[in-house]
Design a protein around this motif. Structure first.
Motif, mmCIF file in Angstrom:
data_model
loop_
_atom_site.group_PDB
_atom_site.id
_atom_site.type_symbol
_atom_site.label_atom_id
_atom_site.label_comp_id
_atom_site.label_asym_id
_atom_site.label_seq_id
_atom_site.Cartn_x
_atom_site.Cartn_y
_atom_site.Cartn_z
ATOM 1 N N TYR A 38 0.802 -1.221 0.000
ATOM 2 C CA TYR A 38 0.000 0.000 0.000
ATOM 3 C C TYR A 38 0.835 1.271 0.000
ATOM 4 O O TYR A 38 0.297 2.365 0.038
ATOM 5 N N LYS A 39 2.155 1.146 -0.027
ATOM 6 C CA LYS A 39 3.018 2.322 -0.057
ATOM 7 C C LYS A 39 3.111 2.831 -1.493
ATOM 8 O O LYS A 39 3.314 2.055 -2.411
ATOM 9 N N PRO A 40 2.938 4.141 -1.709
ATOM 10 C CA PRO A 40 3.085 4.654 -3.070
ATOM 11 C C PRO A 40 4.471 4.310 -3.605
ATOM 12 O O PRO A 40 5.467 4.402 -2.905
ATOM 13 N N GLY A 41 4.506 3.894 -4.826
ATOM 14 C CA GLY A 41 5.775 3.499 -5.429
ATOM 15 C C GLY A 41 5.812 3.867 -6.897
ATOM 16 O O GLY A 41 5.821 5.036 -7.247
ATOM 17 N N CYS A 42 5.769 2.876 -7.737
ATOM 18 C CA CYS A 42 5.856 3.078 -9.180
ATOM 19 C C CYS A 42 4.690 3.932 -9.661
ATOM 20 O O CYS A 42 3.527 3.631 -9.377
ATOM 21 N N VAL A 43 4.987 4.975 -10.398
ATOM 22 C CA VAL A 43 3.938 5.886 -10.866
ATOM 23 C C VAL A 43 3.155 5.308 -12.043
ATOM 24 O O VAL A 43 2.140 5.854 -12.447
ATOM 25 N N ASN A 44 3.625 4.202 -12.606
ATOM 26 C CA ASN A 44 2.947 3.598 -13.745
ATOM 27 C C ASN A 44 1.937 2.522 -13.342
ATOM 28 O O ASN A 44 1.389 1.850 -14.208
ATOM 29 N N THR A 45 1.723 2.323 -12.051
ATOM 30 C CA THR A 45 0.767 1.318 -11.598
ATOM 31 C C THR A 45 -0.402 1.991 -10.885
ATOM 32 O O THR A 45 -0.276 3.086 -10.349
ATOM 33 N N HIS A 46 -1.531 1.310 -10.870
ATOM 34 C CA HIS A 46 -2.709 1.816 -10.178
ATOM 35 C C HIS A 46 -2.545 1.626 -8.676
ATOM 36 O O HIS A 46 -1.919 0.658 -8.239
ATOM 37 N N PRO A 47 -3.117 2.494 -7.868
ATOM 38 C CA PRO A 47 -3.057 2.299 -6.422
ATOM 39 C C PRO A 47 -3.826 1.046 -6.016
ATOM 40 O O PRO A 47 -4.776 0.638 -6.670
#
Length: 81
Positions: A38-47
């Motif tokens: 649940y930690k924001p990471g890759c900007v190319n994936t959906h939350p």
């Protein structure tokens, strides 16, 4: 509603932020980064979707540690040690 107010945790957005990367190794030589669900990471994936009533506290807290480091608080919080 207060939607237009500049208050709260996202009042001051940054253009750059540090990122903590935790890695695991079974032999001490080859390391693999750990991905927190649940930690924001890759900007190319959906939350990720969180079930109602669930709050990923560790993932959420880890996301804020680099923001403090970017403001000069280089020592990690005690709960991270």
């Amino acid at each position: 509603l207060g939607i237009g107010h500049a208050h709260g945790p996202f009042a001051g957005m940054t253009a750059f932020r540090w990122e903590l990367i935790f890695e695991i190794s079974h032999d001490g030589q080859n390391f693999t980064p750990l991905e927190f669900p649940y930690k924001p990471g890759c900007v190319n994936t959906h939350p990720k979707w969180m079930p109602l009533g669930h709050f990923a506290r560790l993932d959420w807290r880890l996301w804020f540690v680099p923001l403090a480091m970017g403001r000069g608080q280089w020592d990690p919080p005690e709960w991270l040690s």
